[in-house]
Structure formats: structure tokens, C-alpha cells
Design a protein around this motif. Structure first.
Motif, PDB file in Angstrom:
ATOM      1  N   LEU B  99       0.465  -1.015  -0.449  1.00 38.03           N
ATOM      2  CA  LEU B  99       0.271  -0.097  -0.167  1.00 38.03           C
ATOM      3  C   LEU B  99       0.699   1.464   0.137  1.00 38.03           C
ATOM      4  O   LEU B  99       1.514   1.253   1.095  1.00 38.03           O
ATOM      5  CB  LEU B  99      -0.841   0.252   1.407  1.00 38.03           C
ATOM      6  CG  LEU B  99      -1.555   1.194   1.533  1.00 38.03           C
ATOM      7  CD1 LEU B  99      -2.415   1.691   0.079  1.00 38.03           C
ATOM      8  CD2 LEU B  99      -2.142   2.050   3.139  1.00 38.03           C
ATOM      9  N   HIS B 100       0.779   2.033  -1.152  1.00 42.69           N
ATOM     10  CA  HIS B 100       0.984   3.454  -1.439  1.00 42.69           C
ATOM     11  C   HIS B 100       0.896   4.528  -0.826  1.00 42.69           C
ATOM     12  O   HIS B 100      -0.339   5.176  -1.428  1.00 42.69           O
ATOM     13  CB  HIS B 100       2.100   3.728  -1.794  1.00 42.69           C
ATOM     14  CG  HIS B 100       2.780   3.106  -2.685  1.00 42.69           C
ATOM     15  ND1 HIS B 100       3.886   2.863  -2.412  1.00 42.69           N
ATOM     16  CD2 HIS B 100       3.004   2.182  -3.871  1.00 42.69           C
ATOM     17  CE1 HIS B 100       5.092   1.569  -2.454  1.00 42.69           C
ATOM     18  NE2 HIS B 100       4.458   0.852  -3.741  1.00 42.69           N
ATOM     19  N   ALA B 101       0.197   4.960  -0.065  1.00 40.50           N
ATOM     20  CA  ALA B 101      -1.122   5.495   1.015  1.00 40.50           C
ATOM     21  C   ALA B 101      -0.351   6.798   0.603  1.00 40.50           C
ATOM     22  O   ALA B 101       0.985   6.947   1.292  1.00 40.50           O
ATOM     23  CB  ALA B 101      -1.938   5.592   2.608  1.00 40.50           C
ATOM     24  N   GLY B 102      -0.977   7.832   0.305  1.00 42.82           N
ATOM     25  CA  GLY B 102      -0.646   9.358   0.109  1.00 42.82           C
ATOM     26  C   GLY B 102       0.644   9.608  -0.865  1.00 42.82           C
ATOM     27  O   GLY B 102       0.879  10.856  -1.602  1.00 42.82           O
ATOM     28  N   VAL B 103       0.253   8.926  -1.648  1.00 41.89           N
ATOM     29  CA  VAL B 103       0.572   9.394  -3.258  1.00 41.89           C
ATOM     30  C   VAL B 103      -0.326   8.906  -4.042  1.00 41.89           C
ATOM     31  O   VAL B 103      -0.925   8.064  -4.624  1.00 41.89           O
ATOM     32  CB  VAL B 103       2.111   6.871  -3.555  1.00 41.89           C
ATOM     33  CG1 VAL B 103       2.589   8.101  -4.940  1.00 41.89           C
ATOM     34  CG2 VAL B 103       2.677   7.212  -2.269  1.00 41.89           C
ATOM     35  N   ARG B 104      -0.310  10.136  -5.161  1.00 44.69           N
ATOM     36  CA  ARG B 104      -0.879  10.635  -6.190  1.00 44.69           C
ATOM     37  C   ARG B 104      -0.709   9.604  -7.515  1.00 44.69           C
ATOM     38  O   ARG B 104       1.383  10.331  -7.547  1.00 44.69           O
ATOM     39  CB  ARG B 104      -1.199  11.232  -6.199  1.00 44.69           C
ATOM     40  CG  ARG B 104      -2.121  12.529  -6.943  1.00 44.69           C
ATOM     41  CD  ARG B 104      -2.213  13.864  -7.144  1.00 44.69           C
ATOM     42  NE  ARG B 104      -3.171  14.128  -6.234  1.00 44.69           N
ATOM     43  CZ  ARG B 104      -4.421  14.850  -6.054  1.00 44.69           C
ATOM     44  NH1 ARG B 104      -5.108  14.584  -6.826  1.00 44.69           N
ATOM     45  NH2 ARG B 104      -4.425  14.976  -4.802  1.00 44.69           N
TER      46      ARG B 104
END
Lengths: 102, 844
Positions: B99-104
């Protein structure tokens, strides 16, 4: 083991009604239908412990006063889906009521 | 422009599992992932997820609840247990998902098959799922923005957890909020803010709140309910400007030039699908990203799209139901579980609570063709509005506001396109005892039909299968309907359906008692003609083969006592135990003793005596009854005579199928609202009609004014004093197993007339009602107008006879407790359960 008890005059049971007696340790309801005969059942309804001797009767069944389960006077079979009740022999001997267990 | 970044090392060392990348970690992305995992996708794919919010995914539907909750409870994203999170962060690790949370993700290179992140990362994919969702739409408006990316202080969207938490922080010291946009989301935000004690104004550009879901009338009902709850509505106006002071919100200006001061603005003017990524990456977009029936972009077989950013057959969905369906199809296709799976669009059904108001909507809002049927029910006073739209016999739309009790049945009809009742209004209401046999047929076999005796539908069907040929045979064998009796109609339906439809006409239904094959009028005629004055005589003369029948004795006893008040032959074996000993049998074989206390009025002397008796006989429980009397419970049969003698009060008949009690209010003596002397009238009624026996019990009440404190409208006979010295006489009311408001038989202007008409009605009921038929069944069966004609207007010329026969009964009254101080039969009061400990009733 068989117990036999002489319970006094038959006339103590009004015609069409039932009365309760103790035979040994066993509570017994004895019924005297208008259509004739004497019938004895264990006095306690197997459903919720109702007093069968207080029930309405006809020539064939007694109806427990609490929840209206019906039991055959002759053999204690329940006609309404509850457990059967024990049936005993009741006779009249010289005007006296006699009940035999077992 | 394209950066060639290093591939992550893991990619070089692991065997070539296919790479699945999901962009978007909201509800649809998470749902798609779950569906993929459920189909074994965890083994098949190396999965990577990008989400631009720095959380695990959460349930957006609960955002309004977050808002309504106390501030702070959900702000902490370490609190993974909180139910707003669909999946906590651990869930990703446990399922081997990166999971790459905070990556757009800013671009898709479809030729290289990589996605490019705003952190400079480059991630290759074999299969890509776009679940970018949507965002709040901020209409262009002066004062909205503080900078190119930041809203003015005090202005909020309502879309993300961040929005909700920053609003929560803000409401603590602000008082007035304006919500721009009265759609579903706006109203939820408004309700949430109101829960924090903030004054809320909703501004909506049309007159129709929630116009996506509701048509004008439904919306109007919703609006008035919300206004009742203190929400301010500004409809048909637009906001032109957000006013600011020192960089913070100070108010809004409407297009008509007027201003409204506020310190907070929430913008819920709609949502826009997030399609920027798709557009720059060369995918076909219209309102959203265009997909085929397999949820694939129409331009690229390796790119799937799900949720609010997908446009399927022209539709873009903004609620969760369709999203679930899309995610399932997508997962079927992506994992190969069902490569032929297709999504064909969703029929929308919404059910929600807006600020405490229930709303449900499905399908179309209004009829669209001239041939469409439209059923409409509106009760604005209660805030209820309901419509259904039917086309060619099929439900194609329904709207329910305020009362959504029928939503389950409607949803079923809507989804299954099933046949509808002929009377369309039955879709919205249960019409009394309507023969809704389809509903009975649909019940599962284990459904309990008789709640008193625990008899299920299956039990009744088994009865029929074992040879029972009538309703009465089934009820005799199972005792269904023999408790409170309120299920009798349902029992009949079940049995008749099992017998093969309505063909099974049961003649026994018309018998007064089951043991004698005659209806009541015929039976009474025979009894009178043959002068049958005892139960045994009736059986001998009229029963098949002269046979006694146990279940018929009580009814015959009551009938004979009514017909021959002077010279009935008293056969005690024809009575139920209660009537043999004038007390009510309890579950342990003891009895209850209720002395008469006319009109519910007592005295210190009487109370003292009752207290003395209770102490002397160690009465286990002394309780007030619902009929304003005192109940002494747990008296053994052999003690009854002694208790009666010590009480030295008359019987209250609380055990019989008889006139029971008259409940009263304090009337004119003390009450400052009293219009009539209800206490005295109640006493007079009870003294006169005490102990009158009938087909069932009769409970009365007298209220001194329409406030109706004695609950007169739900009694067998209930009197209510009204202005002008008049009494309304209600009949056929009930508030037991059945609840029914009584009908007004007549309005009279004197106590005497009230007493006379009450007696005449009771006598007519005694003579014409079936055994155990309460007035609440009797009155509707006879019809109020008919009863008024016979009893009030005397159209049949029998009023004088009815009065005379009632008078005869009254004259013959004797108190059974006094009369039976001498034993009437041998052993009348003997214990029926000698010397055996019985199941004891617990005593408080």
C-alpha cells in the motif's frame, strides 16, 4: 410394585368433575364422567404442571385448565401435542372408590 | 518527461506473478480488491495499491456519523479498530498487498505499462484498476478560495475523512453554518452539524431538496419535517459570494443581494468524477471514464475502472449498491473466475435516514408515460409521503418518506419484478385482515404463527399432511389460535393454503361451539323451543349421538345463563374452574382474588381491611390491576372462602367471561378539566351491570373529558364527556392482543340515557355475539350503522325487549362469594394438587 388405595365414597366426586387424591406418593386425579365409568390419571399436567383435577371433562378427555392441553381419560394420551400423562385403574367397589397404581 | 526509474528490487527476484495495480483506495477500490482476493487473486497477482489519502480505506457512508459523533474520536488514524475503516492497515500486510498511501498517480504510460507517482515512482502493471472516485464540486464563487489550493478558513467540502475531522475541529467554537447544496450529502452534513448544536441553514438552488432522489411532493414533506427539527431552509436561491473578514468566513451573499451571517460554510454542491488521470493518459472520458460491460476502459483491455469514476452505458453511479455489483464483475473477469461476466447496469434503491427522517427511494420518481399507474399517499401532518409507480403490472419506482415500513416488500417487488396485489394500495399498507395469501405462501416453514402456543407454519402444514381436513381440526391438534386469538386469521390462511386454496369451506366455523353443529341463532331457537335448561340436556338433545364435548361446555353454560336467568339448571361440571370457584387460576394452581371496587374508588377503611387480609393469609403478592382494582395473588383454593369472608367485599368478577370493571378518571369532583362526573357514572354503571355474563369479557371505562385519561376509546364500551353536558358512547374498542379504537355508537345528554344504552348494547352483544367474540370483532362484523339503527334508533322495535331482558339479569344478581360460602358441590374448594411441591411462582 403395585399400590392399591381405597379412597372413600364415589359420591365425593361430583358427576362430570374430577377430584385429586394422594395414592402412596402419587398425586392422582380421578374423573367421573356423566357418560359413566371412573378414570384416573396422574394429577399433574406434563406440559407446565397444571392441576388436571380442575379441568373440564367429557366422556373421553380432560382439558388442563392452564393451557387447554387435552388428555384421553382412558390411557392418558395427549391429543394436543404435549407429552402423555400416566393413566391408572379406577374402579368402584361396594360404593367405594379404588385406585391401583402400576 | 517520462522518467525511467529503477524498478523495485523485489520485481527482479520474484517469479513472474502477474502485477495488479489499483489506483484509488476508497470504497470501490477496496471492494474490488476484496472481491479479487475472494477469487484467489492473492496467489495470482502481486498487488500494489495507491491511495492519495494517507489512511487505510474507510467507509464514506459513515462520514456523516463521524461528523455527528463527538469531535476527536475518529481523528486518530492509529485507531484501526474504528468501524469507519473498512480495512485497517494490517489487512494490507496480511494479504501481501503493497500500500502506498499518500501517493498520487499522475499519469499512466500505457505503452510502457507503468504508472507514475507524484513522488517520482514508476510502477509497472500487467493489469490496472482505476478507482479514483470523485471529489466535491466547488462552484466558482468569490470568497471560496484563500489560495489556488486552499479553501478560505471556515469553508469545507464534505467528502473525505479530513473534511469531516477539520469540520469537527471547527464547530467547537463556531455557531452558524451554511450548507450550500441540499442534496443527500448536504442534508447529512447539515444533520451532523446540528447534532453539535450549530444553527444550520441549507441553501438549495431549486425548491426540491434531494432532487436526485425525490420529486416535489416528497421533498416538501421532507422539508417540513426538517424544518420542524429546527433546520433553516433557503430554497430557490443561489449563493453568489462567500463573505470574509480577516481571512475567515463571515457570511454568504445570495444572488438576490441579501446576506446571511455565518462563521462556517459547507459546500455540497455535487460531486465530479476524478477523471484527470484518465484524460491525460488518453482514455476515453465523457462525464466519467467510459467502460464496457466487463468494466474495462473502451480503449485499453488491461485497464479496468470501477465506482464513481466509471461511466457505463451512459450512467455514472454515486451510491454504493452499483459499486458492489461492478466490483464483483470486475473481479470475475480479472481473475478469470468468470471471464464472461458482464455488468448490465444497476436499478437504484436508496434507503437512508436524513436527520432522523426515514427516506427510501427506488427506480423512477414519477410516472413517465401516460399508461403508468401512480399511487400516491400523503399525510403531511404526520410527515408521511409515499408513492409507487407501476408499468405494465410491474413496480418500476417507489418513494417513501417518513414511514419506510414497507420498503423490504417493495424492494423485493422492484428487484424481482414480481406480481403485484390487485389493490395497489396494499403495496403501502396492511389492510386489516386482508386476504394477503401470497404473503402467507412466502413465509418460511419455521415462522411462528401462534406466538402464545409456539405453533409454526410448518406445524400447521404437517397437521394437514397427516390428514386434518379443516381449520378447526388443525387448531384443535396444535392449539394454534387458542391463546390470545389474535393469530386466528393467519392460522386460517395457512391451513387453507395447505388444504389447496379457499375451496375448503369449514362449516364448523359458523358453529357457536364446536360440539354442536348449529350457529348461535339456530341453537338459541332450539334451546328455547325444547326448553333445554342444562348443559347436559343440550348435549343430549342437539349433539351428534348426544355426545358431550369438553371444549363446548363453557360456551353452553354462558349461553344458558344468559337465556334462562331465572331457572337455568346449575351444572358445575359445565363451568371452567374459574367459574366453579369464582377466582382466576394462576400458573401454579393457586388463585387470584379481586374484590369489586366500583369505578376504581376505594376508602381508607377498605384498604386497611385488604391489608389485614393480605397479612393474615400471607398473600404472596398484592398488585394493582389495569382495571383500577386490587389483586390478591397466590391464594390456595382451600383458602378462598376464608379470604372472601375476611375481606367482606363483593366479587369483582375478574375471572369470568363477564362484565369486569369500569375504569374512571376523577371527573368533575377534583379535576380542573372535567366536563362530566365520570367517577359517579362509572360507579353507577358498575353497580348496575356487575357480573353480567356474556360471550367474552366486557371491560368499560368512563372519562370526564376528551383527554380520555380512563382510556375509554379502547374499551368494549367507553364513555367520554364532551362540552355541553353530553356523553359519547364508544363501542368495540380494544387495547389487548388486538388494538382498536372504538366507534361512537351515540352521543347522549344524561347519565340515565348513557346507562340505558350501555345496557342495551351489552344485551344485544350477549344475544348475538359468537362464543369468545369480543366487541372489537363483533362491532365491525355487525357494522356500526346497523348497531346504531337497532340499538339507538330501534328500527327493529326490540329496544324495549332488550332493556327488559337486561333488567331481568340485573334483578337476579347475587354475589357469588357470599352465595358460595356454603360448598355447592362436594370438595368444591379441595386442593387439586395434594401435597406435591409444584413449580412455584417466584414472589417479589
Amino acid at each position: 410394585m403395585s399400590v392399591e388405595a381405597k379412597l372413600g365414597p364415589v359420591g365425593q366426586i361430583p358427576l362430570g368433575e374430577g377430584r385429586a387424591f394422594l395414592v402412596g406418593d402419587e398425586p392422582v386425579a380421578v374423573f367421573r364422567p356423566r357418560s359413566g365409568g371412573l378414570y384416573a390419571l396422574r394429577a399433574i399436567c406434563p406440559h407446565r404442571g397444571g392441576p388436571l383435577a380442575d379441568g373440564l371433562t367429557d366422556g373421553e378427555v380432560v382439558m388442563c385448565p392452564l393451557h387447554h392441553h387435552q388428555f384421553a381419560l382412558a390411557d392418558g394420551t395427549c391429543r394436543t401435542g404435549a407429552d402423555d400423562v400416566a393413566a391408572y385403574r379406577a374402579t368402584e367397589e361396594d360404593g367405594e372408590l379404588v385406585v391401583r397404581l402400576g | 518527461m517520462t522518467q525511467i526509474a529503477e524498478r523495485p528490487e523485489t520485481e527482479q527476484t520474484t517469479p513472474p506473478r502477474s502485477r495488479l495495480v489499483v489506483v484509488g483506495n476508497g470504497m470501490s477500490g477496496a471492494r474490488a480488491l476484496e472481491e479479487i482476493l475472494a477469487r484467489g487473486g492473492g496467489d495470482r497477482f502481486a498487488i500494489t495499491v495507491f491511495g492519495d489519502e494517507p489512511y487505510g480505506n474507510y467507509n464514506r457512508i459513515l462520514l456523516s456519523e463521524v461528523l455527528a459523533n463527538a469531535a476527536g474520536s475518529v481523528v486518530d488514524n492509529e485507531d484501526a479498530d474504528d468501524e469507519i475503516y473498512l480495512n485497517p492497515l494490517d489487512w494490507y500486510a496480511d494479504n501481501g498487498i503493497t500500500l502506498h498511501a499518500g501517493v498520487r498517480i499522475v499519469r499512466i504510460d500505457r505503452h510502457a505499462k507503468v504508472v507514475l507517482g507524484d513522488d517520482g515512482s514508476v510502477t509497472p502493471y500487467d493489469t490496472l484498476v482505476l478507482a479514483t472516485g470523485s471529489r466535491s464540486f466547488f462552484p466558482p464563487m468569490e470568497g471560496m478560495w484563500a489560495s489556488r489550493t486552499a479553501l478560505t478558513r471556515g469553508v469545507f467540502g464534505f467528502r473525505s475523512l479530513d473534511d469531516a475531522t477539520s469540520m469537527l475541529a471547527h464547530v467547537k467554537d463556531h455557531r452558524t453554518a451554511v450548507v450550500i447544496g441540499g442534496g443527500l450529502l448536504g442534508l447529512e452534513a447539515a444533520a451532523g452539524l446540528q447534532a453539535h448544536g450549530v444553527a444550520v441553514h441549507v441553501v438549495h438552488p431549486t425548491e426540491v431538496l434531494m432532487n436526485q432522489q425525490l420529486e416535489a411532493e416528497a421533498s416538501k414533506v421532507l422539508r417540513s419535517k426538517l424544518q420542524d427539527r429546527g433546520m433553516h431552509m433557503h430554497l430557490g436561491v443561489k449563493t453568489s459570494e462567500i463573505l470574509t473578514e480577516n481571512g475567515s468566513v463571515s457570511g454568504v451573499r445570495f444572488t438576490d443581494g441579501s446576506d446571511l451571517a455565518c462563521d462556517m460554510v459547507v459546500v455540497t454542491a455535487g460531486i465530479r468524477p476524478n477523471i484527470g488521470l484518465a484524460m491525460v493518459s488518453g482514455l476515453e472520458t465523457q462525464r466519467a471514464i467510459v467502460v464496457d460491460d466487463k468494466m474495462r476502459s473502451v480503449d485499453d483491455d488491461d485497464i479496468y475502472v470501477v465506482g464513481e469514476c466509471a461511466q457505463h452505458r451512459g450512467e455514472v453511479y454515486g451510491v454504493v449498491g452499483p459499486l458492489w455489483e461492478q466490483a464483483a464483475v470486475l473481479a470475475d473477469v480479472v481473475t478469470g473466475a468468470d471471464p464472461d461476466a458482464e455488468y448490465h447496469g444497476s436499478r437504484l434503491a436508496t434507503k437512508l435516514k436524513v436527520a432522523g427522517v426515514d427516506v427510501a427511494q427506488m427506480g423512477v420518481k414519477t410516472p413517465e408515460r401516460s399508461s403508468d399507474e401512480f399511487v400516491q399517499f400523503s399525510e403531511t401532518g404526520r410527515g408521511v409521503y409515499q408513492t409507487v409507480v407501476i408499468r405494465d403490472g410491474t413496480l418500476i419506482g417507489a418513494t417513501l418518506v417518513g414511514d419506510v415500513s414497507k420498503v423490504a416488500a417493495l424492494t423485493q417487488a422492484f428487484d424481482s419484478r414480481s406480481a403485484l396485489p390487485e389493490e395497489r394500495i396494499q403495496l403501502l399498507f396492511d389492510l386489516g385482515s386482508a386476504d394477503d395469501s401470497s404473503a402467507v405462501a412466502d413465509l418460511p416453514d419455521d415462522t411462528q404463527i401462534c406466538n402464545c402456543n409456539g405453533v409454526s407454519k410448518g406445524d400447521l402444514i404437517a397437521c394437514v399432511e397427516h390428514g386434518a381436513e379443516s381449520v378447526s381440526a388443525c387448531t384443535a391438534q396444535t392449539r394454534a389460535g387458542k391463546g390470545c386469538g389474535s393469530c386466528k386469521g393467519l392460522v386460517k390462511e395457512v391451513v387453507e393454503a395447505a388444504l389447496g386454496g379457499a375451496g375448503a369451506e369449514d362449516p364448523a366455523d359458523s358453529y357457536y361451539v364446536p360440539g354442536i353443529p348449529l350457529d348461535k341463532p339456530t341453537l338459541m331457537r332450539e334451546i328455547r323451543a325444547r326448553e333445554l335448561k342444562s348443559v347436559s340436556a343440550v348435549f343430549a338433545a342437539l349433539a351428534p349421538e348426544g355426545r358431550e364435548h369438553v371444549g363446548s361446555k363453557m360456551g353452553l353454560t354462558a349461553l344458558l345463563r344468559m337465556m334462562w336467568p331465572d331457572d337455568v339448571v346449575d351444572e358445575r361440571d359445565g363451568r371452567f374452574i374459574n367459574d366453579r370457584v369464582h377466582a382466576n387460576i394462576q400458573r401454579d394452581g393457586t388463585f387470584s382474588v379481586v374484590p369489586r371496587m366500583s369505578g376504581g374508588v376505594t376508602s381508607p377503611e377498605q384498604l386497611r381491611r385488604i391489608a389485614d387480609v393480605a397479612e393474615k393469609h400471607e398473600i404472596p403478592m398484592v398488585k394493582l390491576t389495569g382495571g383500577q382494582r386490587i389483586d390478591l395473588l397466590g391464594v390456595p383454593k382451600e383458602k378462598l372462602q376464608e379470604v372472601w369472608a375476611d375481606l367482606d367485599m363483593p366479587s369483582g368478577w375478574a375471572y369470568g367471561k363477564s362484565f369486569r370493571t369500569v375504569k374512571t378518571c376523577v371527573g368533575t369532583d377534583f379535576c380542573r378539566f372535567g366536563l362530566g362526573d365520570s367517577t359517579q357514572l362509572g360507579i353507577d354503571l358498575e353497580e348496575r351491570y356487575k357480573g353480567v355474563e356474556g360471550p367474552a369479557k366486557m371491560k368499560l371505562a368512563v372519562s370526564g373529558c376528551p383527554r380520555n385519561c380512563a382510556e375509554s376509546m379502547v374499551k368494549d364500551v367507553g364513555l367520554v364527556a364532551v362540552e355541553g353536558g353530553e356523553w359519547q358512547i364508544y363501542v368495540g374498542g380494544a387495547a389487548g392482543a388486538t388494538i382498536r379504537k372504538g366507534d361512537i355508537l351515540a352521543t347522549v345528554d344524561s347519565h340515565e340515557e348513557a346507562i340505558r344504552l350501555t345496557g342495551r348494547f351489552l344485551q344485544y352483544y350477549r344475544e348475538h355475539a359468537n362464543w369468545l367474540e369480543r366487541t372489537y370483532d363483533f362491532v365491525p362484523r355487525m357494522g356500526l350503522e346497523y348497531l346504531q339503527a337497532v340499538i339507538v334508533d330501534d328500527t327493529e322495535g326490540i329496544a324495549a325487549e332488550l332493556d327488559a331482558r337486561m333488567q331481568e339479569t340485573v334483578d337476579r344478581y347475587s354475589d357469588p362469594w357470599a352465595a358460595d360460602q356454603q360448598e355447592r358441590t362436594p370438595g368444591q374448594f379441595h386442593d387439586a394438587l395434594p401435597l406435591v411441591p409444584l413449580p412455584q411462582v417466584p414472589v417479589r
